[in-house]
Design an enzyme around this catalytic site. Structure first.
Site, PDB file in Angstrom:
ATOM      1  CG  HIS A 120      -0.330   0.524   2.449  1.00 16.35           C
ATOM      2  ND1 HIS A 120      -0.170   1.870   2.721  1.00 16.35           N
ATOM      3  CD2 HIS A 120       0.199  -0.139   3.505  1.00 16.35           C
ATOM      4  CE1 HIS A 120       0.425   2.013   3.893  1.00 16.35           C
ATOM      5  NE2 HIS A 120       0.669   0.810   4.388  1.00 16.35           N
ATOM      6  CB  CYS A 121       1.482   4.136  -1.632  1.00 11.76           C
ATOM      7  SG  CYS A 121       0.464   4.130  -3.105  1.00 11.76           S
ATOM      8  N   GLY A 122      -0.327   5.831  -0.199  1.00 10.70           N
ATOM      9  CA  GLY A 122      -1.423   6.696   0.225  1.00 10.70           C
ATOM     10  C   GLY A 122      -2.738   6.353  -0.441  1.00 10.70           C
TER      11      GLY A 122
END
Length: 198
Positions: A120-122
Site C-alpha cells: 500500500h501507499c497513500g
C-alpha cells in the site's frame, strides 16, 4: 471493498473502526491498496510505502507512528519511507525507490509463499504499483509493460509516476539490456565489463 482473484472473501473483513478500504488483488495472493487497507486483518504481511518522517522537501509525513490506520498486531511490515514521486532529482535529501526495491520484493516473495500480502501507499495508485510491478518483473519474468498492464487490469487507477518507472527500470538494469543486450547487464564480480560487441 476488494475485487479478488479466487481469494476467500470471508478472510478479509472491514475493521471495527469503520475505515473505508480500497484494495484490489493483482494475483491470488498479492494486493495493491490505499493506506486504510493496512487495517485489514486478512493480510499476512504488509509492505507500506508511505512518508513516515518529515524532512526537507517533504511537506509533511503522511502517517506518523501510532496515528492513523494501523496494521493488526503481529503482522509483519516492511516499511519504505518515501513520498510520491520522490527521487534524487528533487534535491539532496530525497530518497530513491530503487534503493528499497531489493528488500521489498524479497519481503513479498518470502511472505507470499504462505499467505496474503498487501502493498500500500497513500492512494494505492503510484508507489505501491511501482513496487508490485518490480516484484512481477523480478519473480514472474514480466516486462515493465506486462506487469503494469496486469496491475491496471485489476486496479484501473494504477498510474506510477515517471520517477518510479525510471527507478524500476534502473533497478532491473533494463536501460542496459535495451542498449546492449543481456550479455552486458551486471557483469559478474571479477569479470570485465562488456564492450558492446560479441
Amino acid at each position: 471493498f476488494a475485487r479478488a482473484c479466487g481469494v476467500p472473501r470471508e478472510r478479509f473483513q472491514h475493521p471495527a473502526g469503520g475505515e473505508t478500504m480500497n484494495y484490489d488483488f493483482i494475483t491470488d495472493r498479492l494486493a495493491v491498496g490505499d493506506v486504510a487497507s493496512r487495517c485489514d486483518s486478512g493480510f499476512d504481511a504488509v509492505v507500506s510505502v508511505i512518508t513516515t518522517t518529515e524532512r526537507p522537501g517533504i511537506l509533511c509525513a503522511e502517517l506518523l507512528p501510532g496515528r492513523g490506520p494501523q496494521v493488526p498486531d503481529g503482522t509483519p511490515v516492511h516499511e519504505i519511507d518515501l513520498a510520491d514521486g520522490e527521487c534524487f532529482a528533487m534535491g539532496p535529501y530525497m530518497r530513491r525507490l530503487e534503493s528499497y526495491l531489493d528488500g521489498a520484493v524479497e519481503f513479498i516473495a518470502a511472505h507470499i509463499k504462505t499467505g496474503y500480502v498487501l502493498v500500500h501507499c497513500g492512494a494505492g495508485h503510484s508507489r505501491s504499483v511501482a513496487v508490485v510491478c518490480a516484484y512481477l518483473c523480478r519473480y514472474a519474468g514480466m516486462s515493465w509493460s506486462e506487469a503494469l498492464a496486469l496491475v491496471k487490469s485489476r486496479r484501473p487507477a494504477a498510474s506510477p509516476c515517471d520517477a518510479f518507472y525510471r527507478a524500476v527500470t534502473n533497478w532491473l538494469r533494463l536501460d542496459t539490456l535495451t542498449a546492449s543486450g543481456p550479455h552486458c547487464a551486471a557483469p559478474p564480480k571479477g569479470s570485465t565489463p562488456c564492450s558492446g560487441t560479441r
